[in-house]
Design an enzyme around this catalytic site. Structure first.
Site, PDB file in Angstrom:
ATOM      1  N   GLY A  15       0.725  -1.029  -0.127  1.00 22.34           N
ATOM      2  CA  GLY A  15       0.053   0.024  -0.088  1.00 22.34           C
ATOM      3  C   GLY A  15       0.786   1.199   0.041  1.00 22.34           C
ATOM      4  O   GLY A  15       0.522   2.413   0.621  1.00 22.34           O
ATOM      5  N   ASN A  17       1.434   3.200  -2.620  1.00 20.11           N
ATOM      6  CA  ASN A  17       0.702   3.951  -3.505  1.00 20.11           C
ATOM      7  C   ASN A  17      -0.736   4.630  -2.667  1.00 20.11           C
ATOM      8  O   ASN A  17      -0.955   5.747  -2.818  1.00 20.11           O
ATOM      9  CB  ASN A  17       0.149   3.298  -4.798  1.00 20.11           C
ATOM     10  CG  ASN A  17       1.385   3.427  -5.780  1.00 20.11           C
ATOM     11  OD1 ASN A  17       1.720   4.499  -6.405  1.00 20.11           O
ATOM     12  ND2 ASN A  17       1.853   2.199  -6.018  1.00 20.11           N
ATOM     13  N   ASN A 109      -5.975   2.910 -12.854  1.00 18.34           N
ATOM     14  CA  ASN A 109      -5.237   1.846 -12.400  1.00 18.34           C
ATOM     15  C   ASN A 109      -3.527   2.515 -12.330  1.00 18.34           C
ATOM     16  O   ASN A 109      -3.346   3.502 -13.565  1.00 18.34           O
ATOM     17  CB  ASN A 109      -5.110   0.486 -13.139  1.00 18.34           C
ATOM     18  CG  ASN A 109      -3.971  -0.495 -12.699  1.00 18.34           C
ATOM     19  OD1 ASN A 109      -3.714  -0.825 -11.575  1.00 18.34           O
ATOM     20  ND2 ASN A 109      -3.305  -1.066 -13.783  1.00 18.34           N
ATOM     21  N   HIS A 111       0.265   1.394 -13.409  1.00 14.48           N
ATOM     22  CA  HIS A 111       1.030   0.224 -13.631  1.00 14.48           C
ATOM     23  C   HIS A 111       2.491   0.716 -13.761  1.00 14.48           C
ATOM     24  O   HIS A 111       2.801   1.760 -14.272  1.00 14.48           O
ATOM     25  CB  HIS A 111       0.568  -0.176 -15.036  1.00 14.48           C
ATOM     26  CG  HIS A 111       1.479  -1.420 -15.311  1.00 14.48           C
ATOM     27  ND1 HIS A 111       1.103  -2.406 -15.098  1.00 14.48           N
ATOM     28  CD2 HIS A 111       2.313  -1.516 -16.529  1.00 14.48           C
ATOM     29  CE1 HIS A 111       1.917  -3.551 -15.784  1.00 14.48           C
ATOM     30  NE2 HIS A 111       2.715  -2.813 -16.630  1.00 14.48           N
ATOM     31  N   ASP A 152      -4.661  -3.583 -18.544  1.00 12.42           N
ATOM     32  CA  ASP A 152      -3.591  -2.485 -18.854  1.00 12.42           C
ATOM     33  C   ASP A 152      -3.854  -1.530 -20.311  1.00 12.42           C
ATOM     34  O   ASP A 152      -3.217  -1.089 -20.875  1.00 12.42           O
ATOM     35  CB  ASP A 152      -2.338  -2.886 -18.959  1.00 12.42           C
ATOM     36  CG  ASP A 152      -1.897  -3.383 -17.600  1.00 12.42           C
ATOM     37  OD1 ASP A 152      -2.478  -2.820 -16.406  1.00 12.42           O
ATOM     38  OD2 ASP A 152      -1.004  -4.374 -17.387  1.00 12.42           O
TER      39      ASP A 152
HETATM   40  C1  GAR Z   1       3.214  -0.953  -7.602  1.00 11.58           C
HETATM   41  O1  GAR Z   1       4.465  -0.692  -8.083  1.00 11.58           O
HETATM   42  C2  GAR Z   1       2.169  -0.769  -8.722  1.00 11.58           C
HETATM   43  O2  GAR Z   1       2.335  -0.114  -9.604  1.00 11.58           O
HETATM   44  C3  GAR Z   1       2.159  -2.457  -9.118  1.00 11.58           C
HETATM   45  O3  GAR Z   1       2.329  -3.207  -7.750  1.00 11.58           O
HETATM   46  C4  GAR Z   1       3.087  -2.313  -6.721  1.00 11.58           C
HETATM   47  C5  GAR Z   1       2.285  -2.171  -5.687  1.00 11.58           C
HETATM   48  O4  GAR Z   1       2.714  -1.421  -4.637  1.00 11.58           O
HETATM   49  N1  GAR Z   1       1.102  -2.823  -9.632  1.00 11.58           N
HETATM   50  C6  GAR Z   1       0.837  -3.570 -10.849  1.00 11.58           C
HETATM   51  O5  GAR Z   1       1.626  -4.210 -11.283  1.00 11.58           O
HETATM   52  C7  GAR Z   1      -0.522  -3.648 -11.234  1.00 11.58           C
HETATM   53  N2  GAR Z   1      -0.538  -4.458 -12.698  1.00 11.58           N
HETATM   54  P1  GAR Z   1       1.920  -0.809  -3.397  1.00 11.58           P
HETATM   55  O6  GAR Z   1       1.221  -1.644  -2.610  1.00 11.58           O
HETATM   56  O7  GAR Z   1       3.127  -0.360  -2.348  1.00 11.58           O
HETATM   57  O8  GAR Z   1       1.191   0.406  -3.637  1.00 11.58           O
END
Ligand code: GAR
Length: 202
Positions: A15, A17, A109, A111, A152
């Protein structure tokens, strides 16, 4: 002025982000939206603690009983909370067309690559950075986009480039892409779309 746009953030893991969104709400970068609820498909996601620490409501909807029941559970919570915008922030589940078509240009989203590179089915989390390093590219980045039935594949809202450096590991690169791109363009995109939704309500 119309009420702020009501946002649900979907998470699966650490989490960071989500944290960037919470911080952006506090600092005023997200001025036209408010995070009303954080929903996780995993009951042990650290993101849930981040939400609780910020005083934001949380819910867990597990996928145990199949995709249809999962999405029905999500929709019930979204409707109960009057959600107008869904943000996938490290949400590691694919949503079906029946779900995404209910919310056209209302699901965002983030990515961790410059779409259309290293995206689509099977490209998530660290795997994206492993593939980027494996290919030998020198510039990567992050993309924020709307979610439709193609993984995506929805309209791009923002992108930011990040340089790859000699000796990068997938973990080091993942952190740089988050710091230099994801944590910046995700809150900015959420503000942009929240503002548009809010203005359209007037
Ligand atoms: C992030 O890098 C996000 O962009 C990626 O997973 C990570 C989650 O981190 N998402 C994807 O790959 C979706 N296809 P977080 O839980 O610390 O935000």
């Amino acid at each position: 002025m119309a009420e702020k746009t009501r946002i649900a953030v979907f998470v699966s893991g650490g989490g960071t982000n989500l944290q960037a969104l919470i911080d952006a709400q506090k600092s005023g970068i997200i001025a036209d939206g408010e995070i009303s609820i954080v929903i996780s498909n995993k009951d042990n996601a650290y993101a849930l603690e981040r939400a609780a620490n910020a005083g934001i409501a949380t819910a867990v909807v597990r996928k145990d009983n199949g995709q249809e029941a999962f999405e029905e559970g999500l929709i019930k919570i979204l409707e109960e909370n009057g959600i107008e915008l869904i943000v996938l922030a490290g949400f590691m589940c694919i949503l079906s067309e029946s779900f995404t078509s209910r919310y056209p240009e209302r699901i965002i989203n983030v990515h961790p690559s410059l779409i259309p590179s290293f995206c689509g089915k099977g490209f998530y989390g660290l795997r994206v950075h492993e593939a980027a390093l494996g290919y030998g590219i020198k510039v990567t980045g992050a993309t924020v986009h709307f979610v439709n039935e193609i993984p995506d594949g929805g309209r791009i809202i923002m992108q930011k480039a990040v340089y790859i450096e000699d000796g990068d590991t997938p973990e080091v690169l993942q952190k740089r892409v988050m710091e230099q791109a994801e944590w910046i363009i995700l809150p900015e995109s959420v503000q942009k779309v929240s503002k548009e939704i809010r203005n359209n309500k007037e």
